[in-house]
Design an enzyme around this catalytic site. Structure first.
Site, PDB file in Angstrom:
ATOM      1  N   LYS A   1       0.840  -1.201   0.000  1.00 28.38           N
ATOM      2  CA  LYS A   1       0.000   0.000   0.000  1.00 28.38           C
ATOM      3  C   LYS A   1       0.874   1.249   0.000  1.00 28.38           C
ATOM      4  O   LYS A   1       0.611   2.221  -0.701  1.00 28.38           O
ATOM      5  CB  LYS A   1      -0.867   0.008   1.262  1.00 28.38           C
TER       6      LYS A   1
ATOM      7  N   CYS B   1     -19.563   0.224   6.803  1.00 22.72           N
ATOM      8  CA  CYS B   1     -19.848   1.065   7.980  1.00 22.72           C
ATOM      9  C   CYS B   1     -21.206   0.798   8.617  1.00 22.72           C
ATOM     10  O   CYS B   1     -21.281   0.262   9.717  1.00 22.72           O
ATOM     11  CB  CYS B   1     -19.734   2.533   7.594  1.00 22.72           C
TER      12      CYS B   1
HETATM   13  C1  UGA Z   1     -21.735   6.089   5.914  1.00 22.74           C
HETATM   14  C2  UGA Z   1     -22.233   7.438   6.457  1.00 22.74           C
HETATM   15  O1  UGA Z   1     -23.155   8.002   5.539  1.00 22.74           O
HETATM   16  C3  UGA Z   1     -21.053   8.404   6.655  1.00 22.74           C
HETATM   17  O2  UGA Z   1     -21.504   9.618   7.208  1.00 22.74           O
HETATM   18  C4  UGA Z   1     -20.044   7.734   7.592  1.00 22.74           C
HETATM   19  O3  UGA Z   1     -18.907   8.558   7.797  1.00 22.74           O
HETATM   20  C5  UGA Z   1     -19.594   6.415   6.994  1.00 22.74           C
HETATM   21  O4  UGA Z   1     -20.737   5.562   6.797  1.00 22.74           O
HETATM   22  C6  UGA Z   1     -18.632   5.777   7.933  1.00 22.74           C
HETATM   23  O5  UGA Z   1     -19.044   5.366   9.033  1.00 22.74           O
HETATM   24  O6  UGA Z   1     -17.428   5.739   7.651  1.00 22.74           O
HETATM   25  P1  UGA Z   1     -21.029   5.199   3.485  1.00 22.74           P
HETATM   26  O7  UGA Z   1     -20.839   3.851   4.119  1.00 22.74           O
HETATM   27  O8  UGA Z   1     -19.980   5.716   2.555  1.00 22.74           O
HETATM   28  O9  UGA Z   1     -21.182   6.328   4.626  1.00 22.74           O
HETATM   29  O10 UGA Z   1     -22.369   5.116   2.674  1.00 22.74           O
HETATM   30  P2  UGA Z   1     -23.798   5.824   2.667  1.00 22.74           P
HETATM   31  O11 UGA Z   1     -23.817   6.884   1.663  1.00 22.74           O
HETATM   32  O12 UGA Z   1     -24.219   6.156   4.047  1.00 22.74           O
HETATM   33  O13 UGA Z   1     -24.690   4.616   2.127  1.00 22.74           O
HETATM   34  C7  UGA Z   1     -24.800   3.410   2.882  1.00 22.74           C
HETATM   35  C8  UGA Z   1     -25.735   2.433   2.212  1.00 22.74           C
HETATM   36  O14 UGA Z   1     -27.082   2.887   2.297  1.00 22.74           O
HETATM   37  C9  UGA Z   1     -25.464   2.183   0.727  1.00 22.74           C
HETATM   38  O15 UGA Z   1     -25.525   0.788   0.494  1.00 22.74           O
HETATM   39  C10 UGA Z   1     -26.599   2.913   0.040  1.00 22.74           C
HETATM   40  O16 UGA Z   1     -26.930   2.339  -1.189  1.00 22.74           O
HETATM   41  C11 UGA Z   1     -27.715   2.761   1.047  1.00 22.74           C
HETATM   42  N1  UGA Z   1     -28.778   3.804   0.947  1.00 22.74           N
HETATM   43  C12 UGA Z   1     -28.464   5.114   1.154  1.00 22.74           C
HETATM   44  C13 UGA Z   1     -30.083   3.432   0.689  1.00 22.74           C
HETATM   45  O17 UGA Z   1     -30.397   2.235   0.523  1.00 22.74           O
HETATM   46  N2  UGA Z   1     -31.062   4.397   0.626  1.00 22.74           N
HETATM   47  C14 UGA Z   1     -30.780   5.699   0.821  1.00 22.74           C
HETATM   48  O18 UGA Z   1     -31.714   6.530   0.752  1.00 22.74           O
HETATM   49  C15 UGA Z   1     -29.451   6.066   1.091  1.00 22.74           C
END
Ligand code: UGA
Length: 446
Positions: free
Chosen positions: A37, A271
């Site tokens: 990495k 996450c």
């Molecule tokens: C999430 C949080 O949004 C971040 O704020 C946080 O910092 C991060 O985890 C972390 O703990 O590191 P992330 O895992 O990148 O971020 O993804 P999200 O954008 O939250 O989406 C998560 C999941 O929810 C995805 O599979 C997405 O497709 C799904 N999702 C999201 C839905 O099914 N419906 C929605 O309306 C929004």
């Protein structure tokens, strides 16, 4: 003089944080225990797909033509301890195998490796998502191990970046939360984040447990919002309602808001799923498990969506997958990412494959990771190739590329014009006008 910064752990969080700190003008040294990495990052390449990150890195990595040279990488804790005034711990905290609790071994090992080498004043800042109580435990450990004694201090500064928007979220955070036990630590962190604070990012100062809890409660709230709308999708299916219209309508209420109300196959990734489980496990240890029993329901609504998608697809192809060809569009857990950890799309693809269908997957960026995790699935180099001869096309990760597909063009290569939208992101009218049978979770048949 500006503090010198180190970043321990160079995954999504660490690599982005290191590059962003260099962008803000600091001298930065990144550390990872995986030499490959470090080699990759030192040559200005990023080991994952994250929009804008490679450009940012290349602007600063020492040795790259035209770069500022403010960013370097190493595998040596000695070097990190000698170099840094502020050390950010950005290692991951995955779910423990066979348990809900989170695996703290990487965080623990980072602190155990760094602390005995801290001979001069230093602020160690945890950014990893950890069970509440960890910061207090690690602060005590730091005091025990560091030759600098009380001059080596701990702070907790959770990270809220989203994959796909990591660079933007890191350079322009919507809030900065710091758990500190001294004015000096707060002052140092204000200095590090002077630029976003100057832009107006709220700076919330609190104690260790609150800082740790802000992170897990934020992710729990987001997971709850998604499962709420997916529960409404289940009711819509039973009552012949339309969850997309419903989400739009309730979203007009500002107290509810429109964001994170997209019904579909649910949340995945590295996450949300593991964070809500670790939160439940920790609350149980603290005797507060009752407070979070609703998260069990949030988790099970979420997991049910995947099974439901499989059933919908089975029904669409006539009741059995045997001898059927299924195209799966999307493998990443969300668009603009190549991350397939706990990806709902791949989980659905895997289940359908196990039930006897021939499954072909295409994802714009997640192919390599998907193949490594599910080597028995078929993979195609484009959406059109995946769809060739298919009896059903499943849209499972909402990449822009899939929204831009021409239903006529795809229609010309499939065996049957049947599309199932697991993300409620395609325009049903456009597909139906092109003679496709369009089905989606939580929406009426016609
Ligand atoms: C999430 C949080 O949004 C971040 O704020 C946080 O910092 C991060 O985890 C972390 O703990 O590191 P992330 O895992 O990148 O971020 O993804 P999200 O954008 O939250 O989406 C998560 C999941 O929810 C995805 O599979 C997405 O497709 C799904 N999702 C999201 C839905 O099914 N419906 C929605 O309306 C929004």
């Amino acid at each position: 003089m500006a503090p010198k910064i180190t970043v321990i752990g160079t995954g999504y969080l660490g690599a982005t944080h290191a590059a962003a700190m260099a962008e803000l003008g600091f001298e930065v040294l990144g550390l990872d225990v995986v030499p490959e990495k470090i080699e990759l990052l030192s040559s200005g390449r990023v080991p994952m797909y994250e929009p804008g990150l490679e450009d940012l890195l290349r602007r600063h990595v020492a040795g790259i033509d035209g770069a500022t040279g403010r960013l370097r990488f190493t595998t040596s804790y000695e070097e990190v301890a000698d170099f840094g005034d502020v050390h950010f711990v950005c290692v991951n905290t995955p779910q423990k195998h066979g348990e809900y609790a989170c695996d703290m071994s990487y965080v623990d090992s980072a602190v155990e490796s760094l602390a005995p080498l801290l001979r001069r004043p230093a602020l160690v800042v945890g950014k990893s998502t950890v069970p509440v109580g960890s910061a207090a435990r690690l602060a005590a450990r730091l005091l025990e191990l560091a030759p600098a004694g009380e001059a080596a201090e701990l702070a907790w500064n959770p990270e809220f970046l989203r994959e796909g928007f990591a660079v933007q979220d890191t350079l322009h955070p919507d809030r900065i939360v710091v758990g500190v036990t001294s004015k000096q630590a707060e002052k140092q962190l204000r200095e590090v984040y002077a630029s976003p604070i100057g832009e107006g990012s709220p700076f919330v100062v609190t104690d260790f447990p609150t800082a740790e809890l802000v992170k897990t409660s934020a992710n729990s709230f987001l997971a709850t919002k998604i499962s709420f709308i997916n529960a409404m999708a289940e009711v819509c299916e039973a009552a012949d309602g339309d969850v997309v219209k419903l989400a739009e309508a309730i979203g007009h209420d500002e107290r509810i808001g429109k964001k994170f109300l997209r019904a579909g196959i649910g949340f995945g990734g590295g996450c949300l799923p593991k964070d809500i489980r670790a939160f439940m496990a920790r609350a149980g240890e603290l005797g507060a498990d009752q407070a979070l029993t609703f998260l069990r329901e949030v988790d099970s609504i979420n997991m049910r969506r995947r099974g439901h998608m499989v059933e919908l697809a089975r029904e669409a192809v006539g009741g059995s997958f045997l001898g059927k060809r299924v195209a799966v569009l999307g493998a990443a857990f969300k668009p603009d990412s190549d991350d397939v950890r706990d990806s709902p799309a791949l989980n659905v693809a895997g289940q359908i494959h196990l039930q006897g269908a021939q499954v072909t997957v295409y994802d714009p960026k997640g192919m390599e990771n998907a193949r490594a995790l599910f080597p028995t699935l078929g993979y195609a180099p484009s959406a059109l190739d995946a769809a060739r001869g298919a009896h059903a096309v499943l849209h499972l990760t909402e990449w822009r590329e899939f929204r831009d597909l021409d239903p006529q063009e795809v229609g010309a290569v499939v065996d049957e014009r049947r599309i199932l939208d697991g993300r409620n992101a395609l325009d049903p009218q456009v597909w139906r006008e092109a003679d496709w049978t369009y089905r989606a979770l939580g929406r009426p048949r016609i």
